[in-house]
Enzyme design. Structure first.
Site, short mmCIF file in Angstrom:
data_model
loop_
_atom_site.label_atom_id
_atom_site.label_comp_id
_atom_site.label_asym_id
_atom_site.label_seq_id
_atom_site.Cartn_x
_atom_site.Cartn_y
_atom_site.Cartn_z
N LYS A 1 8.38 17.95 3.73
CA LYS A 1 8.25 16.57 4.21
C LYS A 1 9.64 15.98 4.38
O LYS A 1 10.52 16.20 3.53
CB LYS A 1 7.44 15.77 3.18
N SER B 1 0.50 10.09 3.82
CA SER B 1 1.65 10.05 4.71
C SER B 1 2.26 11.41 4.99
O SER B 1 3.08 11.54 5.90
CB SER B 1 2.72 9.13 4.10
N SER C 1 -0.76 10.67 -0.85
CA SER C 1 -0.18 11.22 0.39
C SER C 1 -0.09 12.74 0.48
O SER C 1 0.23 13.25 1.54
CB SER C 1 1.21 10.64 0.61
N1 GLN Z 1 -1.24 5.75 1.87
C1 GLN Z 1 -0.64 5.16 0.69
C2 GLN Z 1 0.34 4.10 1.11
O1 GLN Z 1 0.35 3.79 2.23
C3 GLN Z 1 -0.03 6.22 -0.15
C4 GLN Z 1 1.25 6.69 0.37
C5 GLN Z 1 1.84 7.80 -0.42
O2 GLN Z 1 1.22 8.38 -1.28
N2 GLN Z 1 3.11 8.05 -0.15
O3 GLN Z 1 1.07 3.58 0.33
#
Ligand code: GLN
Length: 481
Positions: free
Chosen positions: A80, A155, A179
Site C-alpha cells: 500500500k 482504503s 481498511s
Molecule cells: N474506511 C475507514 C475510514 O475511512 C477506515 C480507514 C482505514 O482503516 N484506514 O476511516
C-alpha cells in the site's frame, strides 16, 4: 494468461528455494500479469520493475551461493502506498506528497526484503487511507477485479485488487477502521488486522495512531499466516511495538475447531444485507458441524463504534496531518509569507475527504467541545473494550460479517460521506479495542460477488483466530467446490 498467483506464496517460495523456479522468472511473470490487467484495474500507483528485478537477481544469486534467502524467497509482494520505501515514491494517493521519495524503508519492508520477498510496486488507496472504496485517491479509483463497475473497497483497495486478481500472491495494507478486512472481503481475499502493537508501524504514514495497524492480504489463510510471521515482532523503532513473542499462527491451521467456543455476534449479522447475513450464518453452522460450540451473543456496545471512531480517528488525523506544511515533504505552493504558503499548499494538496476529516477532528478537539465529542467518544471506546472483554470470558473467538454488503457500485456512495462511513460498521470495534480480526472469503452474494466472514479474537489471540479462519476456508472450499 496464467496469473502469477497460480502458485500460492508458499508454493512460490518452495519452488524458488528448491531451485525449480528462479525468483527472476517469478518476478517477470508478476510484472507481465500486472501490465496486462492494470489498464482496467488501476491497482498500482507505481510499479517498481527495475528494483524488483535487482532484488530477484539477488535472491537467485544467494541461492546459487548456497544461502537460503528466507521464507518468502522470490515471492512478489505489493505494498500500500502509505508504507515508506527507500527511493521509491510514497504518495498516500495525495497531491501533497507528490515527488516525495522516503529516505528509509518501513520496518515491514525491511523484514520482507530480509525474508527474500520481492517488492513489485506500490498500490492505490484512499488519500491518507481515509475511505472505504479507494475512490478518494488523487490518482483516480481502483476497480474491482471481478466486476469493473464496482469498487474494490478501501482504503487498501489497490492491494486487495492486486491479490484478488492474482497479480501477486501477497500484499500489505493498513487497517485503522477496517481498511484491510473490508476490501479483502469485497475482493474475495484473506485480510487480517493484527493486535495493536504486534506489527511495527515504523515507516507507515500515520493516520490515527491509536488505531493504525499494518496487515496482510493473501489468497489463503496459510499464506496470510506466513506473511504475518515475517512482519510481526518487536521493533525498537516503534514505541507502541509490543515486546512479546510472535504468535505462531501457521502451526495450528489444521488443528480444527473441536470444542472451540464461538460467539455469533448479533450486531455483526443483523441489519446487514440479507445475502451476506445468510453466509455468516452458514459459516457459523459449518463451525458447529466441525465441533465448535456456537452460540449467539449480543454486544450492543458495538453500535457505538462507528460514531466513536469518526470522532477519534479524525481527531488524531488532524494532528498527524499537521506535518504537511509545504516545508518538509512534497508539494509547496509559493506565497508571499510562510503562513500563506502553508494555507495555499494544504488547500491545493489535500482532497475533499481529508479536509473534511481535518475539520471534523479539529472541531472535536477544540476548547468547549472536547468533552462533548472527543471525551465522550473515548468513553464509548472504553465501553466497547469492556463489553468485548466480557464476551471473551465466554468465547474464544467471535464471528460476524466483515462488511455489511458485497462490493458496491463505483460512485454509489461518494455523494454522501455518512453512507460511505457505514461500510466500516462491522470492522471498527476491533480497531477501537486493539484486537486482532480477519476476513475469510465465504461464498458469494446474490450478485455473484465475494462475501467475507470475519473472525474476531482478543488481544494476542491470533493463533486461535487463524485456526478458526482455516476451518472456515476448508468449509467454504468443500461447499463451493
Ligand atoms: N474506511 C475507514 C475510514 O475511512 C477506515 C480507514 C482505514 O482503516 N484506514 O476511516
Amino acid at each position: 494468461m496464467t496469473p502469477i498467483a497460480a502458485g500460492s506464496a508458499l508454493d512460490v517460495a518452495r519452488a524458488v528455494r528448491g531451485g525449480e523456479r528462479t525468483a527472476r522468472s517469478v518476478t517477470e511473470a508478476a510484472l507481465e500479469a500486472i501490465a496486462a490487467r492494470e489498464p482496467e484495474l488501476h491497482a498500482f500507483l507505481h510499479v517498481a520493475a527495475d528494483e524488483a528485478r535487482v532484488a530477484a537477481d539477488a535472491v537467485d544469486d544467494a541461492l546459487r551461493a548456497g544461502r537460503d534467502p528466507g521464507p518468502l524467497a522470490g515471492v512478489p509482494v505489493a505494498l500500500k502506498d502509505n508504507l515508506c520505501t527507500r527511493g521509491i515514491p510514497t504518495t498516500c494517493a495525495s497531491k501533497i506528497l507528490e515527488g516525495w521519495r522516503p529516505p528509509y524503508d518501513a520496518t515491514v519492508v525491511v523484514r520482507l526484503r530480509e525474508a527474500g520477498a520481492i517488492v513489485v510496486g506500490k498500490t492505490n488507496l484512499d488519500e491518507f487511507a481515509m475511505g472505504s472504496s479507494t475512490e478518494n485517491s488523487c490518482k483516480g479509483p481502483t476497480y474491482h477485479p471481478i466486476d469493473p463497475t464496482r469498487v474494490p473497497g478501501g482504503s487498501s483497495g489497490g492491494s486487495a485488487a492486486a491479490v484478488g486478481a492474482g497479480l501477486v500472491p501477497l500484499a500489505l495494507g493498513s487497517d485503522t477502521g477496517g481498511s484491510v478486512r473490508q476490501p479483502a472481503a469485497l475482493c474475495g481475499t484473506v485480510g487480517m488486522k493484527p493486535t495493536y502493537g504486534l506489527v511495527s508501524r515504523y515507516g507507515l504514514v500515520a493516520f490515527a495512531s491509536s488505531l493504525d495497524q499494518i496487515g496482510p492480504f493473501a489468497g489463503s489463510v496459510a499464506d496470510a499466516a506466513l506473511l504475518l510471521e515475517v512482519i510481526a515482532g518487536h521493533d525498537p523503532l516503534d514505541s507502541t511495538s509490543l515486546d512479546h513473542p510472535v504468535p505462531q499462527v501457521g502451526r495450528s491451521l489444521d488443528a480444527g475447531v473441536e470444542g472451540m467456543r464461538v460467539g455469533l455476534v448479533d450486531e455483526l449479522v443483523n441489519d446487514i444485507a440479507p445475502d451476506v447475513a445468510r453466509r455468516v450464518r452458514e459459516a457459523a453452522e459449518e463451525l458447529a458441524k466441525a465441533g465448535a460450540v456456537v452460540e449467539e451473543i449480543a454486544v450492543p456496545e458495538m453500535r457505538l463504534g462507528l460514531s466513536a471512531y469518526y470522532l477519534i480517528a479524525p481527531a488524531e488525523a488532524s494532528s498527524n496531518l499537521a506535518r504537511y506544511d509545504g516545508v518538509r515533504y512534497g508539494l509547496r505552493v509559493e506565497a508571499p509569507d510562510v503562513a500563506a504558503m502553508n494555507v495555499a499548499t494544504r488547500t491545493a494538496g489535500f482532497g475533499p475527504e481529508v479536509k473534511r476529516r481535518i475539520m471534523l477532528g479539529t472541531y472535536a478537539l477544540s476548547a468547549g467541545y472536547y468533552d462533548a465529542y472527543y471525551g465522550k467518544a473515548q468513553r464509548a471506546r472504553t465501553l466497547i473494550v469492556r463489553a468485548l472483554d466480557r464476551a471473551y470470558e465466554r468465547f474464544d473467538v467471535l464471528l460476524g460479517a466483515t462488511a455489511p454488503s458485497t462490493a458496491f457500485a463505483v460512485g454509489e456512495r461518494t455523494a454522501d460521506p455518512l453512507t460511505m462511513y457505514m461500510s466500516d460498521v462491522c470492522t471498527i470495534p476491533s480497531n477501537l479495542a486493539g484486537h486482532p480480526a480477519m476476513s475469510v472469503p465465504f461464498g458469494i452474494g446474490d450478485d455473484g460477488l465475494p462475501v467475507g466472514v470475519q473472525v474476531l479474537a482478543p488481544a494476542l489471540g491470533e493463533e486461535r483466530m487463524f485456526q478458526v479462519a482455516a476451518a472456515l476456508e476448508r468449509a467454504a472450499g468443500a461447499r463451493w467446490r
